[in-house]
Scaffold this motif. Structure first.
Motif, short mmCIF file in Angstrom:
data_model
loop_
_atom_site.label_atom_id
_atom_site.label_comp_id
_atom_site.label_asym_id
_atom_site.label_seq_id
_atom_site.Cartn_x
_atom_site.Cartn_y
_atom_site.Cartn_z
N THR A 63 0.58 4.48 9.76
CA THR A 63 1.86 4.54 10.71
C THR A 63 1.55 4.96 12.00
O THR A 63 2.34 5.30 12.70
N GLY A 112 2.79 10.79 14.49
CA GLY A 112 2.36 11.71 15.46
C GLY A 112 2.58 13.24 14.96
O GLY A 112 1.34 13.56 14.72
N GLY A 114 0.69 5.75 0.22
CA GLY A 114 -0.14 6.95 0.45
C GLY A 114 0.54 8.03 -0.49
O GLY A 114 0.50 8.11 -1.52
N GLY A 115 1.19 8.76 0.52
CA GLY A 115 1.93 9.88 -0.09
C GLY A 115 3.48 9.63 -0.20
O GLY A 115 4.42 10.53 -0.80
N GLY A 116 4.06 8.56 0.17
CA GLY A 116 5.41 8.40 -0.17
C GLY A 116 6.04 8.99 0.85
O GLY A 116 7.24 9.04 0.51
N THR A 117 5.90 9.64 2.01
CA THR A 117 6.48 10.43 2.75
C THR A 117 7.31 9.61 3.82
O THR A 117 8.00 10.22 4.99
N GLY A 118 6.68 8.29 4.10
CA GLY A 118 7.31 7.39 5.18
C GLY A 118 8.84 7.36 4.82
O GLY A 118 9.28 7.18 3.96
N ASN A 132 -0.88 8.17 7.22
CA ASN A 132 -1.05 8.72 8.81
C ASN A 132 -1.41 7.59 9.59
O ASN A 132 -0.87 7.18 10.74
N ILE A 138 -6.26 0.55 4.44
CA ILE A 138 -7.19 1.36 4.66
C ILE A 138 -7.67 2.32 3.52
O ILE A 138 -6.93 2.53 2.90
N PRO A 168 0.92 -1.18 0.08
CA PRO A 168 -0.12 -0.09 -0.06
C PRO A 168 0.85 1.31 0.05
O PRO A 168 2.00 1.14 0.71
N SER A 212 5.44 17.13 6.79
CA SER A 212 5.08 16.32 5.74
C SER A 212 3.52 16.54 5.00
O SER A 212 2.97 16.03 4.05
N THR A 236 -0.80 11.29 3.43
CA THR A 236 -2.06 11.10 3.32
C THR A 236 -2.75 10.49 4.34
O THR A 236 -2.03 9.88 5.27
#
Ligand SMILES: Cc1cc2nc3c(=O)[nH]c(=O)nc-3n(C[C@H](O)[C@H](O)[C@H](O)COP(=O)(O)OP(=O)(O)OC[C@H]3O[C@@H](n4cnc5c(N)ncnc54)[C@H](O)[C@@H]3O)c2cc1C
Length: 471
Positions: A142, A145, A64-68, A139, A201, A62, A130, A135
């Motif tokens: 993960t 926070g 989302g925004g790829g900011t992980g 959020n 999700i 999955p 971010s 997304t």
């Protein structure tokens, strides 16, 4: 793949150069394999894709925004998985002001959720640097926070319901805005923080809050993290849970931000060893009460000097110093970025202990320490000695990033802390989790994964070791 193309349409499958951005890590630390990227538009399409992948044994990552920042959204070893991006599922399905709930699809960008809440004179308080790209699905996956945890909690605390596609393809529909619902295991909480390993999700019911009539932002020069703790205690006593957040920034780090972003400036005439960015909000009076508490902190010697934001523009300029810190770290050549947490009372020992541990790995390393001091969550960004480019340094010291991460982990654990505060485990910290979690915890994590995803198709390799899972 042809069956998947038939579900979403040819244009909603990307590969090759078109898909290059999905293989990138925001810090440039990893590169994912070039898997096919699939972009469904509805929960029904996600369900059909997952059913197909389940029967064919195809792994799904999955996205989302790829900011992980722990490589949870990247396939590092194989190009046989599909990356399932939720970005087209970006509708706000409903806002119910009476329930203080917004139902948003997983691909909604966090900043757009803020804007939609404000259109209803409400707010959604989860926020982080971010916010323009991450997304709400990411959020929640993960349990992010960010900068207002002190008052409003993590993503988990701001979600009352969830819709998700399980590895079987079945859809779990739990979007009710109910505040009380004691009907067995709360599957919403199982999915939150599961990093895409238990399901996808697709939508969430989010808790909205009333807008605060008054807000106050202060930037303080201080001598040490120990003084930051004294200020935190004083403010909590004075204004209680109206404190949104408290961010610690090192003098070194603020210098890096101003160097790389010359339009930003340190509001103080001289340099100071540490700074605190304080944000509070509430009913009228909160500004006066915060100012009075800060004045008392100056009198007691906890604070050297304070700048109060007098306008929204000044507030945003102060926050820019904090929000540009991750970029300044990247531009300076950070090769290790930590995310650990300790009990708040241990912060001072944590900063000195981890700095000593980092110096123990290599004497010339430079460290920018900053982050959510009110949550016991200080990030260290570690750079090569001055004048040595990152690539040259890493080539000469191939194991050093792992060495530094290990040293920070050990120092954190010695203080009763956690090896992941808010970024999750992903692929970066999977071995760390395996090494430091108790055997009983690892057993239950594997049993849950095995029960919900027996074929291990959901983000295999993230969070839990896949081979250990099959044991
Ligand atoms: C500049 C910067 C600042 C940051 N600041 C913070 C901060 O203050 N606090 C904080 O907690 N984090 C922070 N982060 C990390 C990151 O923004 C968060 O982890 C965010 O929650 C990831 O969201 P995303 O949509 O980008 O997810 P992605 O990066 O796309 O994915 C992250 C993980 O979630 C899974 N996932 C994504 N979407 C779904 C879905 N719909 N269903 C199931 N699984 C899914 C992925 O498989 C992956 O494992 C920061 C990152 C950057 C680059």
């Amino acid at each position: 793949m042809n069956d998947i193309r038939a579900i979403v349409g040819e244009a909603a499958c990307k590969s090759g150069p078109d898909a290059a951005r999905y293989y990138e890590d925001p810090r440039g630390s990893f590169t994912g394999k070039d898997c096919v990227v699939v972009l469904p538009e509805t929960t029904e399409q996600v369900s059909q894709i997952v059913r197909l992948c389940n029967s064919a044994g195809i792994a799904i990552i999955p996205y989302g925004g790829g900011t992980g920042v722990v490589a949870g959204q990247l396939s590092l070893d194989s190009d046989a998985a599909i990356i399932l991006s939720l970005e087209r599922m970006n509708r706000v399905r409903s806002v119910s002001p009476d329930d203080f709930v917004m139902v948003a699809e997983a691909g909604c960008v966090l900043e757009n959720i803020h804007a939609e809440a404000e259109r209803h004179d409400l707010m959604f308080p989860l926020s982080m640097a971010s916010k323009g790209s991450c997304t709400i699905g990411g959020n929640l996956a993960t349990n992010a926070g960010g900068i207002q945890v002190l008052r409003h909690g993590n993503a988990r605390d701001l979600c009352v319901g969830i819709e998700a596609v399980l590895p079987s393809g079945d859809v779990l529909e739990e979007l009710s805005p109910l505040r009380k619902n004691n009907t067995g295991y709360d599957l919403r909480h199982l999915l939150i923080g599961s990093e895409g390993t238990l399901g996808i999700i697709t939508a969430a019911s989010l808790t909205l809050k009333p807008l605060d009539p008054e807000a106050v932002t202060a930037f303080c020069a201080i001598t040490s993290p120990a003084d930051a703790l004294r200020v935190l205690r004083a403010l909590r006593t004075a204004i209680g849970n109206r404190m949104n957040g408290m961010e610690l920034m090192s003098g070194f780090g603020v210098g890096l931000v101003c160097e790389h972003f010359p339009t930003l400036r340190n509001p103080f005439a001289g340099d100071h060893p540490w700074y605190l960015l304080i944000d509070a909000a509430g009913n009228p009076g909160v500004r006066d009460e915060t100012e009075a508490a800060l004045a008392e902190c100056i009198e007691k010697g906890f604070i050297i000097d304070v700048v109060m934001a007098e306008s929204e523009a000044q507030r945003s300029a102060l926050w820019s110093l904090r929000e540009h810190t991750p970029d300044a770290n990247r531009k300076t050549g950070a090769f290790c970025s930590s995310d650990t947490a300790v009990p708040i009372g241990q912060i001072d020992a944590f900063v000195s202990g981890t700095h000593a541990a980092i110096a123990g790995v290599h004497e010339g390393l430079r460290t920018n320490s900053y982050g959510h001091i009110g949550d016991g969550n200080i990030h260290h960004n570690v750079f090569p000695p001055k004048g040595i480019p990152k690539a040259d340094f890493l080539q000469a010291h191939p194991g050093i990033a792992n060495g530094v991460r290990g040293a920070i982990n050990e120092a954190t654990l010695a203080l009763g802390g956690s090896i992941s505060a808010e970024h999750g485990i992903g692929r970066l910290k999977r071995k760390d989790l395996q090494e430091h979690a108790s055997p009983s915890k690892m057993t239950v994590l594997r049993q849950i994964k095995q029960a919900i995803d027996p074929k291990n198709i959901m983000n295999p390799g993230a969070l839990i070791d896949q081979s250990a899972c099959a044991d």
